[in-house]
Scaffold this active site. Structure first.
Site, short mmCIF file in Angstrom:
data_model
loop_
_atom_site.label_atom_id
_atom_site.label_comp_id
_atom_site.label_asym_id
_atom_site.label_seq_id
_atom_site.Cartn_x
_atom_site.Cartn_y
_atom_site.Cartn_z
CB CYS A 118 -90.59 4.42 38.65
SG CYS A 118 -89.01 3.96 39.35
CG HIS A 242 -93.16 1.61 39.86
ND1 HIS A 242 -92.31 0.83 39.10
CD2 HIS A 242 -92.38 2.24 40.79
CE1 HIS A 242 -91.07 1.01 39.54
NE2 HIS A 242 -91.09 1.85 40.55
CG ASN A 272 -88.09 -0.17 41.31
OD1 ASN A 272 -88.35 -0.05 40.12
ND2 ASN A 272 -88.15 0.83 42.17
#
Ligand code: ACO
Length: 332
Positions: A118, A242, A272
């Site tokens: 990520c 993020h 996500n």
């Protein structure tokens, strides 16, 4: 804000994103998952995500996002000097996803993938901007693209509800008078089991430990970057973290006493999307006019490794783009 540099730096001159198919709401998730819309919304902020059909590749998502970013930057694939795709879900061990993108868009540039989970997009921004600052290249295409759905165990409610597929891209361009691009990359030792995916998945995660890491690093990244760059919060137009869990962003907002509207959050729509989450958010923020030409944006990535990183860059849609956009809006 700090004085502009007269030496070249990297600015963002175009952005674009793409998510595949139709949204899959929490209630439409497979019945193999013993979960509920209420639990997912309350514990994560996610209402839906996009899941690509089986035959769609990570590279397909990347190509569309990249094409949109190039259009915004008023550039052709031939103008691109380097392509980096941040991904942890490549279609092949080789050739890289970046090489597939290169071929499809018709670029002759060198191209490679970068894997940092990520944090991948922020890491890739750092690598790409170094090539511009050093004077090696003028235009670098940075893409974050993931097909997380192919790494999910649809029987594991602790992870399956969290992730989505998608891609976002930016064009970095050399500019001689702009705020100097800043990046900081960090990594911490952690047991691999904390957040892990073998080559074909599935993803496993110790959620609460990763959650605490997310809150700690997001808070630290924002606080220390403002201090280090001697910037005030008002100098930053938008913080793009993020998108892992809305409660991570809310916790950082409370700890730093920074209002939530200074953060961009779209996790409710996309879940996500790992390395794609920041460029999708950036491109959407531009579309929603939350960021304007000349603005400084702070992007913070954190994830498996454990890794984290920060990037501060100026949005500088070039003069040509502004002229075209003015014409476009006059016509519409
Ligand atoms: N539906 C219903 N119940 C659930 C679900 C679900 N989808 N998932 C977990 N539960 C249950 C658990 O089984 C547990 O039940 P128990 O108490 O009976 O054992 C209970 O809910 C609490 O579980 P926790 O894991 O403690 O729940 P938590 O509030 O921590 O939320 C979550 C879990 C959403 C995963 C959270 O920890 C989180 O967001 N972590 C961070 C994830 C992240 O930041 N990832 C970033 C990197 S991703 C990358 O790099 C690829």
């Amino acid at each position: 804000m700090k004085a502009k540099l007269s030496q070249p730096t990297a600015v963002i001159t175009g952005s674009g994103f793409f998510v595949p198919g139709l949204p899959v709401t929490n209630s439409a998730l497979p019945s193999t998952l013993d979960t509920s819309d209420d639990w997912i919304k309350q514990r994560t902020g996610i209402s839906q995500r996009y899941i690509a059909p089986k035959k769609v590749l990570t590279a397909d998502l990347a190509v569309i996002a990249a094409t949109r970013a190039l259009q915004k930057a008023r550039l052709d694939a031939h103008d691109v000097d380097l392509i980096i795709v941040a991904t942890s879900t490549p279609d092949n061990a080789f050739p890289s996803t970046a090489m597939l993108v290169r071929q499809t868009i018709g670029s002759t540039a060198p191209a490679f993938d970068l894997a940092a989970a990520c944090s991948g997009f922020v890491y890739a921004l750092s690598v790409g901007s170094q090539f511009i600052i050093s004077g090696t290249y003028e235009h670098v295409l940075i893409i974050g693209a993931e097909k997380m759905s192919s790494f999910i165990d649809w029987h594991d409610r602790r992870t399956a509800v969290l992730f989505g597929d998608g891609a976002g891209a930016v064009v970095l361009q050399k500019q001689s008078s702009a705020y100097p691009a800043f990046s900081r990359l960090e990594a911490e030792h952690a047991e691999p089991e904390l957040l892990h995916a073998p080559p074909k998945g599935p993803i496993t995660m110790q959620g609460s430990e990763v959650f605490k890491f997310g809150v700690r690093t997001l808070t630290q990244a924002i606080r220390e970057t403002l201090q280090q760059l001697r910037l005030q919060l008002k100098d930053i137009a938008l913080i793009i973290p993020h998108q892992a869990n809305i409660r991570i962003i809310q916790s950082a907002s409370e700890r730093l006493e920074i209002p939530m509207d200074k953060f961009f959050a779209n996790i409710h729509q996309y879940g996500n999307t790992s390395a794609a989450s920041i460029p999708i958010a950036l491109a959407e923020a531009v579309e929603q006019k939350r960021i304007h030409p000349g603005d400084l944006v702070m992007m913070v990535g954190f994830g498996a490794g454990l890794s984290w990183g920060v990037s501060v860059m100026q949005m500088s849609y070039n003069a040509l783009t502004l002229v075209h956009e003015a014409k476009d809006s006059a016509l519409s």
